[in-house]
Design a protein around this motif. Structure first.
Motif, mmCIF file in Angstrom:
data_model
loop_
_atom_site.group_PDB
_atom_site.id
_atom_site.type_symbol
_atom_site.label_atom_id
_atom_site.label_comp_id
_atom_site.label_asym_id
_atom_site.label_seq_id
_atom_site.Cartn_x
_atom_site.Cartn_y
_atom_site.Cartn_z
ATOM 1 N N ALA A 1 -10.135 -139.519 -1.503
ATOM 2 C CA ALA A 1 -10.753 -140.607 -1.067
ATOM 3 C C ALA A 1 -10.682 -141.269 -0.504
ATOM 4 O O ALA A 1 -11.379 -142.624 0.184
ATOM 5 C CB ALA A 1 -12.427 -140.351 -2.200
ATOM 6 N N ILE A 2 -9.807 -142.805 -2.043
ATOM 7 C CA ILE A 2 -9.350 -143.973 -2.170
ATOM 8 C C ILE A 2 -8.451 -144.054 -0.765
ATOM 9 O O ILE A 2 -8.476 -145.495 -0.436
ATOM 10 C CB ILE A 2 -9.055 -144.523 -3.445
ATOM 11 N N PHE A 3 -8.058 -143.470 -0.415
ATOM 12 C CA PHE A 3 -6.174 -143.597 0.892
ATOM 13 C C PHE A 3 -7.283 -143.404 2.685
ATOM 14 O O PHE A 3 -7.944 -144.079 2.949
ATOM 15 C CB PHE A 3 -5.442 -142.406 0.108
ATOM 16 N N ILE A 4 -8.517 -142.668 1.523
ATOM 17 C CA ILE A 4 -9.258 -142.089 3.236
ATOM 18 C C ILE A 4 -10.294 -143.598 3.655
ATOM 19 O O ILE A 4 -10.246 -144.230 4.791
ATOM 20 C CB ILE A 4 -10.593 -141.037 3.320
ATOM 21 N N VAL A 5 -10.708 -144.027 2.373
ATOM 22 C CA VAL A 5 -11.823 -145.253 2.707
ATOM 23 C C VAL A 5 -10.958 -146.223 2.865
ATOM 24 O O VAL A 5 -11.443 -147.102 3.904
ATOM 25 C CB VAL A 5 -12.361 -145.409 1.672
ATOM 26 N N ILE A 6 -9.697 -146.909 2.247
ATOM 27 C CA ILE A 6 -8.689 -148.287 2.411
ATOM 28 C C ILE A 6 -8.520 -147.994 4.000
ATOM 29 O O ILE A 6 -8.569 -149.233 4.956
ATOM 30 C CB ILE A 6 -7.757 -148.044 1.412
ATOM 31 N N PHE A 7 -7.903 -146.581 4.636
ATOM 32 C CA PHE A 7 -7.979 -147.020 6.159
ATOM 33 C C PHE A 7 -8.848 -146.680 7.018
ATOM 34 O O PHE A 7 -8.845 -147.289 8.068
ATOM 35 C CB PHE A 7 -7.094 -144.874 6.509
ATOM 36 N N ALA A 8 -10.200 -146.529 7.027
ATOM 37 C CA ALA A 8 -10.890 -146.225 7.397
ATOM 38 C C ALA A 8 -11.564 -147.899 7.584
ATOM 39 O O ALA A 8 -12.036 -148.106 8.962
ATOM 40 C CB ALA A 8 -12.493 -145.823 6.751
ATOM 41 N N VAL A 9 -11.581 -148.776 6.777
ATOM 42 C CA VAL A 9 -12.145 -150.485 6.649
ATOM 43 C C VAL A 9 -10.834 -150.665 7.680
ATOM 44 O O VAL A 9 -11.079 -151.107 8.601
ATOM 45 C CB VAL A 9 -11.536 -151.410 4.757
ATOM 46 N N LEU B 1 -18.087 -140.035 4.318
ATOM 47 C CA LEU B 1 -17.428 -141.432 2.919
ATOM 48 C C LEU B 1 -17.113 -142.446 3.858
ATOM 49 O O LEU B 1 -17.356 -143.451 3.852
ATOM 50 C CB LEU B 1 -16.755 -140.990 1.839
ATOM 51 N N ALA B 2 -15.542 -141.552 5.116
ATOM 52 C CA ALA B 2 -14.889 -142.246 6.055
ATOM 53 C C ALA B 2 -16.341 -143.186 6.187
ATOM 54 O O ALA B 2 -16.057 -143.993 6.759
ATOM 55 C CB ALA B 2 -13.882 -142.039 6.643
ATOM 56 N N LEU B 3 -17.094 -142.391 7.317
ATOM 57 C CA LEU B 3 -18.067 -143.271 7.726
ATOM 58 C C LEU B 3 -19.025 -144.238 7.809
ATOM 59 O O LEU B 3 -19.266 -145.315 8.255
ATOM 60 C CB LEU B 3 -18.963 -141.801 8.431
ATOM 61 N N ILE B 4 -19.374 -143.863 6.014
ATOM 62 C CA ILE B 4 -20.102 -144.946 5.928
ATOM 63 C C ILE B 4 -18.967 -146.336 5.428
ATOM 64 O O ILE B 4 -19.644 -147.342 5.767
ATOM 65 C CB ILE B 4 -20.765 -144.414 4.256
ATOM 66 N N VAL B 5 -18.453 -145.709 5.489
ATOM 67 C CA VAL B 5 -16.967 -147.382 5.098
ATOM 68 C C VAL B 5 -16.741 -147.790 6.199
ATOM 69 O O VAL B 5 -16.787 -148.831 6.399
ATOM 70 C CB VAL B 5 -15.560 -147.034 4.730
ATOM 71 N N MET B 6 -16.676 -147.046 7.741
ATOM 72 C CA MET B 6 -16.371 -147.407 8.487
ATOM 73 C C MET B 6 -18.147 -148.121 8.667
ATOM 74 O O MET B 6 -17.742 -149.734 9.826
ATOM 75 C CB MET B 6 -16.138 -146.575 10.110
ATOM 76 N N GLY B 7 -19.396 -148.050 8.569
ATOM 77 C CA GLY B 7 -20.509 -148.898 9.024
ATOM 78 C C GLY B 7 -20.365 -150.567 8.180
ATOM 79 O O GLY B 7 -21.026 -151.642 8.753
ATOM 80 N N ILE B 8 -19.725 -149.383 7.303
ATOM 81 C CA ILE B 8 -20.041 -150.959 6.390
ATOM 82 C C ILE B 8 -19.445 -152.059 6.828
ATOM 83 O O ILE B 8 -19.535 -153.159 6.948
ATOM 84 C CB ILE B 8 -19.674 -150.487 4.563
ATOM 85 N N SER B 9 -17.853 -151.696 7.402
ATOM 86 C CA SER B 9 -16.952 -152.244 7.513
ATOM 87 C C SER B 9 -16.792 -153.139 8.967
ATOM 88 O O SER B 9 -17.182 -154.161 9.682
ATOM 89 C CB SER B 9 -15.634 -152.322 8.112
ATOM 90 N N ILE B 10 -18.256 -152.140 10.150
ATOM 91 C CA ILE B 10 -18.343 -153.378 11.023
ATOM 92 C C ILE B 10 -20.139 -153.597 11.168
ATOM 93 O O ILE B 10 -19.669 -154.592 11.986
ATOM 94 C CB ILE B 10 -19.239 -152.409 11.931
ATOM 95 N N LEU B 11 -20.439 -153.691 9.863
ATOM 96 C CA LEU B 11 -21.804 -154.653 9.677
ATOM 97 C C LEU B 11 -21.186 -155.784 8.956
ATOM 98 O O LEU B 11 -21.727 -157.260 9.359
ATOM 99 C CB LEU B 11 -22.569 -153.903 8.480
ATOM 100 N N ILE B 12 -20.513 -155.545 7.972
ATOM 101 C CA ILE B 12 -19.660 -157.081 6.877
ATOM 102 C C ILE B 12 -18.739 -157.618 9.017
ATOM 103 O O ILE B 12 -18.440 -159.184 8.112
ATOM 104 C CB ILE B 12 -18.976 -156.817 6.166
#
Length: 282
Positions: free
Chosen positions: A94-102, A183-194
């Motif tokens: 998960a931690i490597f997936i979310v880093i790539f997602a950002v 989780l990747a989509l959640i992090v993508m959404g956070i990245s786009i919003l912020i």
């Protein structure tokens, strides 16, 4: 739309960060398997891990940090299912997936390339849908890499390769794949919003470290005081579901976790698309 997906897929293949993350994931899997082999060889540690799993894994979802433990019954062979479960529950992938997602979600924005393609798209929201598709491919490839490396490590460190119950294993993999993709989509959404990689990366890592447990605990206590009944909030979150899913677990729990993943993934993708469609390109 198809051309946008092809463009993003090519961009993913050319991304150096992707391969660096996969190399680091491989190294971590090798190290965790080596350390878990020592636990597996220790009868007392193996017995303690088995007792913890038998008591239930709900409490592990409330632990802060990352924990990787061998769930193998003492005296039994450690299977590929066991080792994959240990790493997945500990959110190693998960931690490597979310880093790539950002990194991937904001790459075209940070480079300014969005100015070149944003005006050529009929709907800028298609760019978000395309990112979501690519994140699915990345999540699948990361899981395949994890399985391949883990199988190799099992054969090297344990001297044998036992897969475990195939049908249960496939169900677990499929459900965890949906949860990690959500989780990747959640992090993508956070990245786009912020639109701030440092903050987004920090929040993504905090999600994997269960730092939001404190927040969900407050929400649960608030709901309990209002409705006078205990509400298991963690089981309705993506990160909580990743940790709560049990080895040889109840199929109903897998279905519930899959529904949680679908709901969260859909909501964050839709919100991200709407925000991206209405935001000015600067």
């Amino acid at each position: 739309m198809l051309n946008i997906i092809k463009m993003d897929f090519y961009r993913m293949l050319k991304s150096k960060s992707q391969y660096i993350l996969w190399i680091l994931l491989t190294v971590m899997l090798v190290l965790t398997t080596a350390f878990m082999r020592e636990e597996y060889k220790d009868p007392q540690a193996s017995a303690n891990n088995w007792e913890t799993m038998q008591e239930g894994v709900e409490d592990t979802a409330e632990n802060l940090g990352m924990y990787v433990t061998v769930p193998t019954e003492p005296g039994q062979k450690a299977t590929l299912y066991d080792m994959f479960y240990a790493n997945t529950q500990g959110k190693v992938e998960a931690i490597f997936i979310v880093i790539f997602a950002v990194l991937f979600a904001t790459a075209d924005i940070r480079s300014g390339y969005i100015k070149n393609i944003g005006g050529q798209c009929r709907r800028r929201s298609d760019l978000v849908i395309s990112k979501a598709v690519i994140l699915f491919f990345y999540t699948v490839l990361t899981f395949l890499l994890t399985l391949a490396v883990q199988a190799f490590c099992n054969a090297v460190f344990y001297g044998y390769l036992e897969v475990g119950p195939v049908s249960e294993f496939l169900g677990y993999i499929g459900t965890q794949l949906l949860l990690h993709y959500a989780l990747a989509l959640i992090v993508m959404g956070i990245s786009i919003l912020i639109l701030n990689n440092i903050i987004s990366m920090t929040l993504a890592i905090m999600l994997c470290m269960n730092m939001t447990v404190l927040l969900w605990g407050m929400v649960g206590r608030g709901l309990q005081s209002v409705f006078d009944r205990t509400v298991d909030v963690l089981s309705y979150t993506v990160t909580g579901s990743i940790s709560i899913l049990q080895l040889h677990g109840d199929p109903d729990l897998l279905i519930k976790a899959a529904l949680v993943a679908i709901v969260y993934g859909t909501v964050f993708t839709v919100v991200s698309a709407i925000v991206f469609q209405r935001r000015d390109i600067r």
